[in-house]
Design a protein around this motif. Structure first.
Motif, PDB file in Angstrom:
ATOM      1  N   PRO A  22       0.832  -1.205   0.000  1.00 41.70           N
ATOM      2  CA  PRO A  22       0.000   0.000   0.000  1.00 41.70           C
ATOM      3  C   PRO A  22       0.870   1.260   0.000  1.00 41.70           C
ATOM      4  CG  PRO A  22      -0.721  -1.550   1.678  1.00 41.70           C
ATOM      5  CD  PRO A  22       0.589  -2.049   1.163  1.00 41.70           C
ATOM      6  N   ALA A  23       0.434   2.264  -0.746  1.00 43.33           N
ATOM      7  CA  ALA A  23       1.180   3.518  -0.855  1.00 43.33           C
ATOM      8  C   ALA A  23       0.209   4.691  -0.875  1.00 43.33           C
ATOM      9  CB  ALA A  23       2.017   3.510  -2.141  1.00 43.33           C
ATOM     10  N   ALA A  24       0.734   5.884  -0.777  1.00 40.89           N
ATOM     11  CA  ALA A  24      -0.083   7.099  -0.757  1.00 40.89           C
ATOM     12  C   ALA A  24      -0.866   7.292  -2.055  1.00 40.89           C
ATOM     13  CB  ALA A  24       0.793   8.316  -0.497  1.00 40.89           C
ATOM     14  N   THR A  25      -0.344   6.766  -3.175  1.00 38.83           N
ATOM     15  CA  THR A  25      -0.975   6.982  -4.475  1.00 38.83           C
ATOM     16  C   THR A  25      -1.664   5.739  -5.029  1.00 38.83           C
ATOM     17  OG1 THR A  25       1.124   6.512  -5.566  1.00 38.83           O
ATOM     18  CG2 THR A  25       0.634   8.829  -5.084  1.00 38.83           C
ATOM     19  N   GLY A  26      -1.697   4.661  -4.267  1.00 40.67           N
ATOM     20  CA  GLY A  26      -2.321   3.419  -4.712  1.00 40.67           C
ATOM     21  C   GLY A  26      -1.643   2.226  -4.087  1.00 40.67           C
ATOM     22  N   VAL A  27      -1.282   1.260  -4.913  1.00 41.35           N
ATOM     23  CA  VAL A  27      -0.621   0.043  -4.459  1.00 41.35           C
ATOM     24  C   VAL A  27       0.598  -0.182  -5.343  1.00 41.35           C
ATOM     25  CG1 VAL A  27      -0.880  -2.437  -4.137  1.00 41.35           C
ATOM     26  CG2 VAL A  27      -2.810  -0.943  -3.677  1.00 41.35           C
ATOM     27  N   GLU A  40       2.853   0.510 -10.340  1.00 42.74           N
ATOM     28  CA  GLU A  40       1.837   0.594  -9.307  1.00 42.74           C
ATOM     29  C   GLU A  40       0.456   0.497  -9.938  1.00 42.74           C
ATOM     30  OE1 GLU A  40       0.840   5.336  -8.736  1.00 42.74           O
ATOM     31  OE2 GLU A  40       1.523   4.210  -7.000  1.00 42.74           O
ATOM     32  N   ILE A  41      -0.497   0.135  -9.108  1.00 39.43           N
ATOM     33  CA  ILE A  41      -1.905   0.236  -9.471  1.00 39.43           C
ATOM     34  C   ILE A  41      -2.354   1.511  -8.785  1.00 39.43           C
ATOM     35  CG2 ILE A  41      -4.189  -0.806  -9.274  1.00 39.43           C
ATOM     36  CD1 ILE A  41      -2.729  -3.549  -9.164  1.00 39.43           C
ATOM     37  N   GLY A  42      -2.464   2.568  -9.545  1.00 40.37           N
ATOM     38  CA  GLY A  42      -2.713   3.888  -8.985  1.00 40.37           C
ATOM     39  C   GLY A  42      -4.185   4.198  -8.810  1.00 40.37           C
ATOM     40  N   PHE A  84     -10.371   3.023  -9.031  1.00 38.01           N
ATOM     41  CA  PHE A  84      -9.724   2.615  -7.788  1.00 38.01           C
ATOM     42  C   PHE A  84      -9.687   3.818  -6.861  1.00 38.01           C
ATOM     43  CE2 PHE A  84      -5.290   1.425  -5.970  1.00 38.01           C
ATOM     44  CZ  PHE A  84      -5.848   0.867  -4.830  1.00 38.01           C
ATOM     45  N   SER A  85     -10.334   3.672  -5.710  1.00 40.06           N
ATOM     46  CA  SER A  85     -10.481   4.823  -4.819  1.00 40.06           C
ATOM     47  C   SER A  85      -9.850   4.646  -3.445  1.00 40.06           C
ATOM     48  CB  SER A  85     -11.963   5.154  -4.638  1.00 40.06           C
ATOM     49  OG  SER A  85     -12.639   4.039  -4.078  1.00 40.06           O
ATOM     50  N   GLY A  86      -9.504   3.423  -3.055  1.00 41.78           N
ATOM     51  CA  GLY A  86      -8.913   3.224  -1.738  1.00 41.78           C
ATOM     52  C   GLY A  86      -8.470   1.793  -1.526  1.00 41.78           C
ATOM     53  N   TRP A  87      -7.645   1.598  -0.506  1.00 42.99           N
ATOM     54  CA  TRP A  87      -7.194   0.262  -0.154  1.00 42.99           C
ATOM     55  C   TRP A  87      -7.329   0.061   1.354  1.00 42.99           C
ATOM     56  CZ3 TRP A  87      -3.466   0.813   3.431  1.00 42.99           C
ATOM     57  CH2 TRP A  87      -2.581   1.887   3.334  1.00 42.99           C
ATOM     58  N   ARG A  88      -7.375  -1.218   1.744  1.00 37.63           N
ATOM     59  CA  ARG A  88      -7.428  -1.552   3.170  1.00 37.63           C
ATOM     60  C   ARG A  88      -6.645  -2.835   3.411  1.00 37.63           C
ATOM     61  NH1 ARG A  88     -13.038  -1.554   5.932  1.00 37.63           N
ATOM     62  NH2 ARG A  88     -13.499  -2.954   4.218  1.00 37.63           N
TER      63      ARG A  88
END
Length: 103
Positions: free
Chosen positions: A30-35, A43-45, A89-93
Motif C-alpha cells: 500500500p502507498a499514498a498513491t495506490g498500491v 503501481e496500481i494507482g 480505484f479509490s482506496g485500499w485496506r
C-alpha cells in the motif's frame, strides 16, 4: 509422438493461463498513491479502472476475489483490499491500515 505431447502440453498451459499468475511478483505494498508492486517500478494507482486493475492482479498473482459493495466493488489479493467506487480505484485496506475512499 513427441510433437503431439508437446502440443497438448502447450494447449494445457493456455487453458490455465486465466487462473494462474504469469509472473511471480512480491506482494503489493500500500502507498499514498495506490498500491506499489515492489521491484517493478509499477503501481496500481488511484483512478485506475476495475477491469484494468483486475487484469494486472491476475497476471501477477492469479485471479483476485471480487466482492460487491455499496456503490462499487472490492478486489482482494495478497492480503489487501482494493476498493472501487464511481470511476475507479479509490482506496485500499489491509488489516493494519487504510487509505482513500472505501465502499
Amino acid at each position: 509422438m513427441r510433437r503431439a505431447l508437446a502440443f497438448l502440453a502447450l494447449l494445457g498451459g493456455c487453458a490455465s493461463a486465466g487462473t494462474a499468475p504469469v509472473a511471480t511478483a512480491p506482494a503489493p505494498v500500500p502507498a499514498a498513491t495506490g498500491v506499489e508492486i515492489p521491484g517493478t517500478g509499477r503501481e496500481i494507482g488511484f483512478g485506475r479502472t476495475l477491469e484494468s486493475a483486475e487484469a494486472s492482479l491476475a497476471r501477477l498473482y492469479g485471479a483476485p476475489e471480487r466482492r460487491a459493495c455499496a456503490g462499487g466493488a472490492i478486489l482482494v489479493s495478497e492480503g489487501i483490499e482494493l476498493h472501487f467506487t464511481g470511476f475507479g480505484f479509490s482506496g485500499w485496506r489491509t488489516p493494519a491500515a487504510s487509505r482513500g475512499t472505501l465502499c
